[in-house]
Scaffold this active site. Structure first.
Site, short mmCIF file in Angstrom:
data_model
loop_
_atom_site.label_atom_id
_atom_site.label_comp_id
_atom_site.label_asym_id
_atom_site.label_seq_id
_atom_site.Cartn_x
_atom_site.Cartn_y
_atom_site.Cartn_z
N HIS A 1 -5.19 -1.01 2.92
CA HIS A 1 -4.71 -1.01 4.30
C HIS A 1 -3.66 0.06 4.51
CE1 HIS A 1 -0.82 -3.39 3.98
NE2 HIS A 1 -1.38 -3.81 2.86
N ASP B 1 -3.88 -2.11 -3.09
CA ASP B 1 -2.83 -2.45 -2.14
C ASP B 1 -1.49 -1.79 -2.48
OD1 ASP B 1 -2.03 -3.91 0.16
OD2 ASP B 1 -1.06 -5.39 -1.11
N GLU C 1 -3.56 -5.36 8.19
CA GLU C 1 -3.70 -6.30 7.06
C GLU C 1 -2.53 -7.26 7.00
OE1 GLU C 1 -2.97 -7.78 2.95
OE2 GLU C 1 -1.75 -6.42 4.12
N GLU C 2 -1.34 -6.73 7.22
CA GLU C 2 -0.15 -7.58 7.05
C GLU C 2 -0.16 -8.82 7.94
OE1 GLU C 2 1.81 -7.44 4.71
OE2 GLU C 2 1.85 -5.41 3.91
N ASP D 1 4.10 -1.20 -0.26
CA ASP D 1 2.94 -1.93 0.29
C ASP D 1 2.76 -1.50 1.73
OD1 ASP D 1 1.04 -3.69 1.15
OD2 ASP D 1 2.25 -5.48 0.88
#
Ligand SMILES: [Zn+2]
Length: 590
Positions: A322, A398, A369-370, A332
């Site tokens: 992502h 990731d 995504e988060e 991340d």
């Protein structure tokens, strides 16, 4: 080489060498700098800007690329308030400091305030109860202690499971509100110096994150279908994955006055955290007022999709990471996204030199995504029929770390994984990844014997649980023989932590991936492996708490995962190391 004849092995090795020699660490560093320069959460200007920048790069490298957009529900904070009414007034600050040493920490106008996405709106008051991690067994313990959470506001510490479980279970036990805080026992000075001296979360750091319920992943308003124009949408009140009670995350500096105001029984030993105080369970006498209101807006997602056609175009290998973050996201997801781009550049380069992958490769840079795997899920829901026909593998990353390689999975894939591990050099120790693995297996709790299966019972059990939870029946007797499902996970962990199944060198991942594109054995007819359950893997591979602490990310104030150890980003980038890579093949699942 497994899957190759002597002749094709030589050709394959030539291409692999070209691929490895062509990877430029500085390109990855620059990708990271660019992508993490500003906050880039869903709906932010820099999120879109990043997507467009990546699109241009994919095209420049010769991939056939486009952006696929979806419109999803993404709440952002409108009102956040948490105060103690009695025994003494206290108002939680919920504000992370700007630090001179952190050049991105002052981008406050672009940052989302600290919050838990998909918390219900609410304005509640009640006595406070400490519920440890807020898991079901913690409420069983409260029962034994004779403590009720009916009408209470509970305070839970982060860790020990998905944060969305905490408000869900709290609501089931009658609580009217939920506070989640980062205790230094799991996430802070207990493990090492806090930021900026070290990389661990400091007293004012707050873990943002989604608390979406897990009925279904993706956009809460479009379960099962892609969130494209004209899609049937639920009313917000009917969306099952929004919490039932309001939730707010706080730092331990904010949490400590609340916890200190609790009396009642002393918390069981396992419930005590790292703060210099006696932990009590309550209820009260602390009374708390919690108010949460969100802007319930629809926001656009920008998935970047780029393709390299294979000689067997009916089979698709999908490769994803992502690109959205909660703040700057250098760790991340950019520590995963940056090398993925370099990987795509090199495949594009090899393609120009005459290399064609056996299977079509689809590169995906997911948005959203988060908040809840939004971008990948909506894409899969939109293309489900094609994916079911053509997708053979989904490979997710990731983030990046350094340390030791680990792998687990079914026996049939063990020779393949071992073979690749022998081919890859650990650039730090200058031994093969395979040697490094054997040297350190005891430390990471990993059972690995040459010539034997990669026998990881714990992992398999975990995976079976996941599959069973998703109501997929596996014939157990053939599971071990790898006929029904073949799977492997390689991952990474720090030398200073001891997570199971951790660490993969990025090059290793790249090479595994490259081999999968060519190799025959895993997908050969008669082996029984016909398709990958793409949707499941997209979810599993990405769902974790993430981390912070590298270039551009506010180490003290971003999200830090328990047990994660930060290293300076220059090292991470130089070493090209990836973490959390998971894939599985499946067939004949009933
Ligand atoms: Zn992530």
């Amino acid at each position: 080489m497994l899957g190759y004849t002597p002749q094709t092995s030589a050709t394959e090795r030539d291409w692999e060498k070209k691929f490895q020699d062509g990877i430029v660490a500085n390109n990855i560093r620059e990708n990271m700098r660019r992508l993490s320069a500003r906050p880039h959460h869903v709906g932010s200007p820099y999120d879109k800007d990043n997507a467009e920048w990546m699109l241009a790069r994919f095209k420049e490298w010769g991939l056939d690329a486009h952006i696929e957009s979806f419109d999803v529900l993404f709440p952002t904070p409108k009102e956040r308030s948490l105060e103690m009414i009695s025994p003494k007034p206290f108002k939680a600050k919920m504000q992370e400091p700007v630090l001179a040493v952190d050049p991105t920490s002052n981008q406050t106008s672009e940052q989302l305030p600290t919050y838990n996405a998909y918390s219900a709106d609410g304005d509640v008051t009640g006595p406070l109860v400490y519920v440890n991690f807020g898991n079901r067994e913690d409420y069983d313990e409260l029962d034994r202690l004779g403590v009720s959470t009916k009408g209470a506001i509970v305070i839970a510490r982060y860790g020990s499971g998905w944060r969305g479980v905490k408000p869900k279970v709290a609501a089931e036990h009658g609580a009217v509100g939920c506070i989640i805080y980062s205790d230094p026992r799991e996430d802070g000075f207990f493990y090492g110096s806090d930021y900026p001296t070290g990389g661990w979360r400091s007293k004012d750091g707050v873990q943002r994150g989604s608390v979406m319920d897990t009925d279904y992943p993706g956009d809460p308003l479009t379960p099962g279908v892609g969130a494209i124009p004209g899609a049937k949408r639920l009313a917000i009140k009917d969306a099952k994955t929004i919490t039932k009670i309001p939730v707010l995350p706080i730092s331990y500096a904010d949490a400590q006055p609340f916890l200190e105001a609790l009396q009642g029984q002393i918390a069981p030993e396992g419930w005590r955290g790292g703060l210099p105080m006696t932990y009590h369970v309550g209820p009260g006498p602390a009374r708390v007022h919690l108010k949460v209101a969100s802007n319930w807006d629809t926001k656009p997602l920008y998935d970047v999709i780029a393709t390299i056609p294979g000689s067997s175009p009916d089979q698709w290998v999908i490769r994803g990471n992502h690109h959205d973050a909660w703040v700057n996201g250098a760790d991340d997801p950019i520590a995963g996204m940056a090398p993925e781009l370099e990987e795509a550049r090199m495949f594009g380069e090899l393609h120009k030199q005459g290399w064609t992958p056996k299977r079509t490769i689809i590169y995906c840079a997911w948005d959203g995504e988060e908040p809840g795997l939004l971008g990948s899920v909506e894409w899969v829901e939109t293309h489900r029929d094609d994916l079911q026909k053509h997708a053979v593998l989904y490979l997710n990353t990731d983030g990046n770390e350094r340390g030791f390689f680990g792998a687990g999975g079914t026996q049939d894939l063990q020779p393949f994984i071992s073979g690749v591990a022998r081919d890859i050099n650990d650039p730090e120790k200058n031994i093969s990844v395979f040697q490094g693995l054997r040297g350190n297996c005891a430390r990471i709790g990993f059972e690995f014997r040459e010539g034997l299966a990669v026998a990881l019972g714990a992992f398999l059990q975990k995976f079976q649980r996941i599959l069973h939870r998703r109501k997929i029946h596996i014939r157990r007797d053939s599971f071990d023989r790898g006929r029904n499902i073949s799977l492997v996970r390689v991952g990474g962990g720090s030398e200073d932590s001891f997570f199971e199944f951790e660490i993969a060198l990025g090059e290793f991942v790249l090479l595994v991936f490259q081999k999968f594109l060519q190799i025959g054995f895993i997908f050969r007819d008669g082996f029984g492996l016909r398709r990958i359950v793409v949707r499941k893997q997209i979810g599993i591979g990405e769902a974790h708490d993430g981390g912070a602490g590298c270039l551009g990310e506010r180490a003290s104030v971003g999200k830090v995962v328990v047990g994660e150890v930060r290293v300076p980003v220059e090292i991470v980038v130089d070493r090209v190391i990836l973490i959390a890579f998971i894939f599985a093949a499946e067939s004949d699942i009933e």
